[in-house]
Design a protein around this motif. Structure first.
Motif, PDB file in Angstrom:
ATOM      1  N   THR A  61      36.355 -16.506  99.439  1.00 39.74           N
ATOM      2  CA  THR A  61      36.091 -16.457 100.870  1.00 39.74           C
ATOM      3  C   THR A  61      36.383 -17.786 101.539  1.00 39.74           C
ATOM      4  N   ASN A  62      35.869 -18.879 100.982  1.00 43.42           N
ATOM      5  CA  ASN A  62      36.101 -20.205 101.556  1.00 43.42           C
ATOM      6  C   ASN A  62      36.412 -21.177 100.426  1.00 43.42           C
ATOM      7  N   GLY A  63      37.664 -21.580 100.317  1.00 40.77           N
ATOM      8  CA  GLY A  63      38.089 -22.457  99.240  1.00 40.77           C
ATOM      9  C   GLY A  63      38.057 -23.933  99.575  1.00 40.77           C
ATOM     10  N   ILE A  64      37.570 -24.281 100.772  1.00 41.94           N
ATOM     11  CA  ILE A  64      37.489 -25.685 101.177  1.00 41.94           C
ATOM     12  C   ILE A  64      36.078 -26.188 100.878  1.00 41.94           C
ATOM     13  N   GLY A  65      35.995 -27.217 100.029  1.00 38.08           N
ATOM     14  CA  GLY A  65      34.700 -27.694  99.567  1.00 38.08           C
ATOM     15  C   GLY A  65      34.131 -28.843 100.384  1.00 38.08           C
ATOM     16  N   ARG A  66      32.801 -28.979 100.288  1.00 33.57           N
ATOM     17  CA  ARG A  66      32.045 -30.087 100.873  1.00 33.57           C
ATOM     18  C   ARG A  66      30.905 -30.421  99.924  1.00 33.57           C
ATOM     19  N   VAL A  67      30.594 -31.706  99.814  1.00 36.45           N
ATOM     20  CA  VAL A  67      29.485 -32.152  98.959  1.00 36.45           C
ATOM     21  C   VAL A  67      28.517 -32.960  99.814  1.00 36.45           C
ATOM     22  N   TYR A  68      27.225 -32.634  99.663  1.00 38.74           N
ATOM     23  CA  TYR A  68      26.162 -33.320 100.395  1.00 38.74           C
ATOM     24  C   TYR A  68      25.084 -33.753  99.413  1.00 38.74           C
ATOM     25  N   LEU A  69      24.235 -34.657  99.869  1.00 37.82           N
ATOM     26  CA  LEU A  69      23.068 -35.081  99.114  1.00 37.82           C
ATOM     27  C   LEU A  69      21.848 -34.376  99.706  1.00 37.82           C
ATOM     28  N   ALA A  70      20.929 -33.971  98.854  1.00 36.42           N
ATOM     29  CA  ALA A  70      19.704 -33.311  99.309  1.00 36.42           C
ATOM     30  C   ALA A  70      18.498 -33.971  98.668  1.00 36.42           C
ATOM     31  N   THR A  71      17.396 -33.983  99.409  1.00 37.74           N
ATOM     32  CA  THR A  71      16.105 -34.448  98.913  1.00 37.74           C
ATOM     33  C   THR A  71      15.093 -33.344  99.187  1.00 37.74           C
ATOM     34  N   ASN A  72      14.372 -32.916  98.152  1.00 34.20           N
ATOM     35  CA  ASN A  72      13.393 -31.827  98.312  1.00 34.20           C
ATOM     36  C   ASN A  72      14.031 -30.613  98.980  1.00 34.20           C
ATOM     37  N   THR A  73      15.218 -30.262  98.567  1.00 30.27           N
ATOM     38  CA  THR A  73      16.029 -29.146  99.068  1.00 30.27           C
ATOM     39  C   THR A  73      16.476 -29.294 100.523  1.00 30.27           C
ATOM     40  N   ILE A  74      16.223 -30.429 101.150  1.00 31.09           N
ATOM     41  CA  ILE A  74      16.678 -30.670 102.528  1.00 31.09           C
ATOM     42  C   ILE A  74      18.018 -31.404 102.450  1.00 31.09           C
ATOM     43  N   ILE A  75      19.039 -30.775 102.980  1.00 35.18           N
ATOM     44  CA  ILE A  75      20.404 -31.296 102.892  1.00 35.18           C
ATOM     45  C   ILE A  75      20.680 -32.259 104.035  1.00 35.18           C
ATOM     46  N   ASP A  76      21.248 -33.405 103.704  1.00 34.77           N
ATOM     47  CA  ASP A  76      21.647 -34.397 104.712  1.00 34.77           C
ATOM     48  C   ASP A  76      23.037 -34.023 105.229  1.00 34.77           C
ATOM     49  N   LEU A  77      23.079 -33.101 106.184  1.00 36.79           N
ATOM     50  CA  LEU A  77      24.342 -32.605 106.729  1.00 36.79           C
ATOM     51  C   LEU A  77      25.061 -33.635 107.594  1.00 36.79           C
ATOM     52  N   ASP A  78      24.359 -34.668 108.034  1.00 38.11           N
ATOM     53  CA  ASP A  78      24.970 -35.698 108.883  1.00 38.11           C
ATOM     54  C   ASP A  78      25.820 -36.690 108.099  1.00 38.11           C
ATOM     55  N   HIS A  79      25.657 -36.717 106.777  1.00 40.45           N
ATOM     56  CA  HIS A  79      26.363 -37.707 105.958  1.00 40.45           C
ATOM     57  C   HIS A  79      26.992 -37.053 104.723  1.00 40.45           C
ATOM     58  N   PRO A  80      28.078 -36.301 104.915  1.00 32.84           N
ATOM     59  CA  PRO A  80      28.722 -35.677 103.743  1.00 32.84           C
ATOM     60  C   PRO A  80      29.251 -36.736 102.784  1.00 32.84           C
ATOM     61  N   LEU A  81      29.166 -36.445 101.497  1.00 27.55           N
ATOM     62  CA  LEU A  81      29.696 -37.349 100.480  1.00 27.55           C
ATOM     63  C   LEU A  81      31.185 -37.089 100.246  1.00 27.55           C
ATOM     64  N   ALA A  82      31.634 -35.859 100.465  1.00 24.61           N
ATOM     65  CA  ALA A  82      33.050 -35.493 100.340  1.00 24.61           C
ATOM     66  C   ALA A  82      33.282 -34.212 101.131  1.00 24.61           C
ATOM     67  N   ILE A  83      34.434 -34.124 101.785  1.00 29.21           N
ATOM     68  CA  ILE A  83      34.782 -32.923 102.545  1.00 29.21           C
ATOM     69  C   ILE A  83      36.278 -32.640 102.404  1.00 29.21           C
ATOM     70  N   GLY A  84      36.637 -31.373 102.583  1.00 27.02           N
ATOM     71  CA  GLY A  84      38.031 -30.978 102.677  1.00 27.02           C
ATOM     72  C   GLY A  84      38.809 -30.884 101.376  1.00 27.02           C
ATOM     73  N   PHE A  85      38.155 -30.762 100.255  1.00 22.65           N
ATOM     74  CA  PHE A  85      38.851 -30.654  98.970  1.00 22.65           C
ATOM     75  C   PHE A  85      38.914 -29.191  98.537  1.00 22.65           C
ATOM     76  N   ASP A  86      39.788 -28.897  97.611  1.00 17.68           N
ATOM     77  CA  ASP A  86      39.946 -27.544  97.083  1.00 17.68           C
ATOM     78  C   ASP A  86      38.812 -27.251  96.109  1.00 17.68           C
ATOM     79  N   ILE A  87      38.064 -26.204  96.362  1.00 15.07           N
ATOM     80  CA  ILE A  87      36.909 -25.852  95.534  1.00 15.07           C
ATOM     81  C   ILE A  87      37.328 -25.546  94.086  1.00 15.07           C
ATOM     82  N   LEU A  88      38.590 -25.209  93.874  1.00 14.87           N
ATOM     83  CA  LEU A  88      39.074 -24.920  92.525  1.00 14.87           C
ATOM     84  C   LEU A  88      39.448 -26.182  91.743  1.00 14.87           C
ATOM     85  N   ASP A  89      39.362 -27.355  92.374  1.00 13.70           N
ATOM     86  CA  ASP A  89      39.642 -28.615  91.667  1.00 13.70           C
ATOM     87  C   ASP A  89      38.639 -28.880  90.549  1.00 13.70           C
ATOM     88  N   GLY A  90      37.408 -28.421  90.714  1.00 12.41           N
ATOM     89  CA  GLY A  90      36.391 -28.609  89.680  1.00 12.41           C
ATOM     90  C   GLY A  90      35.739 -29.979  89.677  1.00 12.41           C
TER      91      GLY A  90
END
Length: 125
Positions: A61-90
């Protein structure tokens, strides 16, 4: 009896209809393999966040990946660690951010869905 031309035109019409039909997409929920529970990251260092890709469906459905940091299941959406990569890269390389001490953190991998890594620690030197 149907003529050969009518038969071919009918087949072409059916084929073109099948191409215009919406393609079924599948949700891909790859398990995160690193970081693992208990790992300690140091602020400013670089790490590869990794995940399994061997069970990926053909039509994601969506092959464009994003990585975030979370604390106590709360995701810091304002500061992505990585965006725009292929989810199949692994894997994707990130730089460990400066964060408050004394908390447990998780990586959240988004593509189709949000997968949480096991909890780990971030510290500074």
């Amino acid at each position: 009896m149907i003529s050969f031309t009518t038969f071919i035109l009918t087949l072409l019409a059916l084929f073109s209809l099948s191409l215009s039909a919406p393609m079924r997409r599948d949700v891909f929920v790859p398990p995160i393999t690193y970081p693992q529970a208990g790992v300690i990251w140091i602020t400013g260092h670089h790490h590869n966040v990794t995940w399994e890709t061997h069970d990926a469906p053909v039509n994601i459905t969506n092959g464009i990946g994003r990585v975030y940091l979370a604390t106590n299941t709360i995701i810091d959406l304002d500061h992505p660690l990585a965006i725009g990569f292929d989810i199949l890269d692994g894997r994707v390389a990130i730089q460990v951010p400066s964060v408050p001490r004394g908390q447990n953190y998780s990586i959240v991998l988004f593509g189709d869905s949000g997968n949480y890594s096991p909890e780990f620690t971030i510290t500074s030197l």
